[in-house]
Scaffold this active site. Structure first.
Site, mmCIF file in Angstrom:
data_model
loop_
_atom_site.group_PDB
_atom_site.id
_atom_site.type_symbol
_atom_site.label_atom_id
_atom_site.label_comp_id
_atom_site.label_asym_id
_atom_site.label_seq_id
_atom_site.Cartn_x
_atom_site.Cartn_y
_atom_site.Cartn_z
ATOM 1 N N ASN A 22 0.845 -1.184 0.000
ATOM 2 C CA ASN A 22 0.000 0.000 0.000
ATOM 3 C C ASN A 22 0.884 1.239 0.000
ATOM 4 O O ASN A 22 2.110 1.137 -0.069
ATOM 5 C CB ASN A 22 -0.964 -0.020 1.193
ATOM 6 C CG ASN A 22 -0.223 -0.128 2.512
ATOM 7 O OD1 ASN A 22 0.673 0.664 2.794
ATOM 8 N ND2 ASN A 22 -0.578 -1.119 3.320
ATOM 9 N N LYS A 37 -12.010 -5.279 17.072
ATOM 10 C CA LYS A 37 -10.628 -5.666 17.376
ATOM 11 C C LYS A 37 -10.361 -5.773 18.870
ATOM 12 O O LYS A 37 -9.330 -6.313 19.279
ATOM 13 C CB LYS A 37 -9.659 -4.636 16.772
ATOM 14 C CG LYS A 37 -9.859 -4.344 15.291
ATOM 15 C CD LYS A 37 -9.358 -5.451 14.415
ATOM 16 C CE LYS A 37 -9.421 -5.014 12.940
ATOM 17 N NZ LYS A 37 -8.912 -6.038 12.037
ATOM 18 N N LYS A 62 -14.599 -0.803 14.131
ATOM 19 C CA LYS A 62 -13.307 -1.503 14.139
ATOM 20 C C LYS A 62 -12.793 -1.642 15.565
ATOM 21 O O LYS A 62 -12.285 -2.707 15.947
ATOM 22 C CB LYS A 62 -12.285 -0.745 13.283
ATOM 23 C CG LYS A 62 -10.909 -1.401 13.271
ATOM 24 C CD LYS A 62 -9.954 -0.685 12.319
ATOM 25 C CE LYS A 62 -8.593 -1.367 12.296
ATOM 26 N NZ LYS A 62 -7.661 -0.739 11.318
ATOM 27 N N PRO A 110 -2.674 -12.386 8.845
ATOM 28 C CA PRO A 110 -3.020 -12.334 10.271
ATOM 29 C C PRO A 110 -3.385 -10.916 10.682
ATOM 30 O O PRO A 110 -2.851 -9.938 10.142
ATOM 31 C CB PRO A 110 -1.739 -12.811 10.976
ATOM 32 C CG PRO A 110 -0.644 -12.587 9.988
ATOM 33 C CD PRO A 110 -1.266 -12.789 8.642
ATOM 34 N N ALA A 117 1.097 0.581 11.734
ATOM 35 C CA ALA A 117 1.451 0.063 10.404
ATOM 36 C C ALA A 117 0.205 -0.152 9.562
ATOM 37 O O ALA A 117 -0.860 -0.500 10.074
ATOM 38 C CB ALA A 117 2.219 -1.248 10.541
ATOM 39 N N ASP A 137 -3.961 -6.509 3.900
ATOM 40 C CA ASP A 137 -5.006 -7.423 4.370
ATOM 41 C C ASP A 137 -4.858 -8.822 3.779
ATOM 42 O O ASP A 137 -5.283 -9.804 4.389
ATOM 43 C CB ASP A 137 -6.386 -6.873 4.018
ATOM 44 C CG ASP A 137 -6.714 -5.615 4.808
ATOM 45 O OD1 ASP A 137 -6.369 -5.569 6.005
ATOM 46 O OD2 ASP A 137 -7.295 -4.679 4.234
ATOM 47 N N LYS A 195 10.152 -15.624 -11.252
ATOM 48 C CA LYS A 195 9.346 -14.546 -11.824
ATOM 49 C C LYS A 195 8.270 -15.130 -12.733
ATOM 50 O O LYS A 195 8.553 -15.972 -13.599
ATOM 51 C CB LYS A 195 10.234 -13.592 -12.618
ATOM 52 C CG LYS A 195 9.458 -12.442 -13.246
ATOM 53 C CD LYS A 195 10.370 -11.546 -14.059
ATOM 54 C CE LYS A 195 9.553 -10.465 -14.760
ATOM 55 N NZ LYS A 195 10.405 -9.583 -15.599
#
Length: 415
Positions: free
Chosen positions: A214, A347, A343, A309, A278, A282, A292
């Site tokens: 990302n 969590k 969330k 995880p 961080a 996902d 490759k």
């Protein structure tokens, strides 16, 4: 606060040694008592007499002086100070410190001390940038040695760049901050607080040359780690791939994947607070290619994704190993606060810092952040500020949290 604080100043060789005289004067003005060790190289630039006149104390120079050893052994000399300051710290002395070498009074005292150590590097820019010096500095930082500077500018040798010794006023400020933060940490829970911070993206390999990632720069997580360390909190940073230097005073662990990040976190879970900043990928490819992946006549490769995880949830639900305070981030592009509230509940973390990472905000990779701070009592909308300012505010809230816990515990004990 500075009264009765004792500084052992180690003055090594280099033209910057002349600044140590002004440093002594400024430390004395702030109420510190100062005792000095002057190396042979340092004595080439300033005299023991000038140092003694400013410290109003004996100056120590020789490891094998029988008089000194009978009156003030190097062990006692290294242990009677509240802080050891090496200013200037030459490349040679930094190398000795990093490798445990001791062949003079300064290096022997530094190896023998059990007190905090602050180094103020001063050397030619090429010497500072040399991989050996950078490796030595990294070693010292990983051991908790505090680093101040160097700064950038013109040098006595005629070159320009990083390597100038920090100005005495800035060194004194760093010394005062050290004692202030050490006091805060010890007042909080009787011993040094500890923190675990995650930062940056993760790279999930598709094959040896491609990966899923990302746009996270790691700036926010790194700033948080630095802010915690600056407050005297023993901080470990687990960082995915970034272009950022390791924060000063922080033990940094470098990882690539989400699984590596989780493993590193679990092995350092005996902490008071964990901050998951961080931006972990996902998903990862179920079976990454060993070679490759080649184009095949226009046919697209079949990639099967599997879920990574959940590091925040794992730390929040770690049972007896769970940190007292677990803080997460929610990077959203829509319904920012609503999604973040859900969330936090999902969590099982204590706090969530929600932010909008839509491309138009410039949050990913940018220098600023707009935070919604979500906790038991509701939602606080923080004004837009730099990521460094966000880190400072969060670090203060963490210190306040543990200070409040200590006050409550003391009250309960009294009742």
């Amino acid at each position: 606060m500075n009264q009765n604080k004792r500084i052992l100043l180690v003055i090594s060789g280099g033209i910057a040694a002349y600044k140590s005289l002004d440093l002594i004067r400024r430390m004395r003005e702030k109420g510190f008592s100062v005792r000095a060790i002057l190396t042979k190289g340092g004595a080439e630039f300033i005299t023991p007499l000038s140092v003694a006149a400013l410290t109003e104390d004996k100056v120590y120079t020789d490891l094998f002086s029988l008089t000194d050893e009978s009156e003030m052994g190097h062990i006692r000399l290294s242990r009677e100070a509240d802080l050891v300051v090496v200013a200037p710290a030459s490349a040679d002395l930094i190398a000795k410190m990093a490798n445990g070498m001791c062949n003079d009074l300064a290096s022997t005292a530094l190896l023998a001390t059990d007190k905090p150590v602050m180094v103020v590097p001063a050397m030619n820019v090429r010497m500072w940038e040399h991989p050996a010096t950078q490796a030595n500095i990294s070693t010292l930082k990983s051991r908790g040695v505090i680093q101040v500077g160097p700064t950038e500018g013109a040098m006595a040798c005629g070159e320009f760049g990083l390597g100038r010794m920090s100005e005495p006023a800035d060194i004194v400020t760093a010394i005062q901050d050290h004692f202030k933060n050490d006091t805060i940490s010890k007042q909080v829970n009787g011993s040094r607080l500890s923190a675990l911070v995650t930062s940056g993206p993760t790279h999930e390999p598709i094959d040896p040359v491609r990966y899923i990632a990302n746009r996270s720069s790691g700036r926010q997580g790194h700033a948080i780690a630095a802010a915690l360390a600056a407050r005297g909190i023993e901080t470990t940073l687990v960082s995915g791939p970034t272009d950022l230097p390791d924060p000063e005073g922080v033990a940094t662990i470098h990882v690539e994947t989400a699984q590596e990040m989780l493993d590193a976190c679990k092995s350092h879970l005996n902490v008071d607070v964990a901050i998951c900043a961080a931006a972990v990928a996902d998903w990862r490819v179920d079976h990454a290619g060993n070679q490759k992946i080649k184009k095949q006549n226009g046919l697209l490769p079949e990639l099967t994704l599997t879920e990574n995880p959940d590091i925040l949830a794992t730390l929040s639900q770690a049972g007896k190993e769970r940190p007292e305070l677990v803080v997460g981030f929610a990077a959203e592009t829509e319904n920012v606060v609503e999604n973040a509230v859900h969330k936090r509940a999902r969590k099982s973390c204590d706090w969530i810092l929600a932010n909008d990472v839509s491309p138009e905000t410039g949050t990913f990779g940018g220098a600023e952040n707009l935070i919604h701070f979500i906790h038991d009592d509701g939602v606080e909308d923080w004004p837009k500020m730099t990521k460094q300012a966000v880190a400072e505010r969060l670090a203060d809230r963490i210190v306040d949290h543990f200070s409040g816990r200590e006050k409550t515990s003391s009250k309960d004990a009294a009742e």
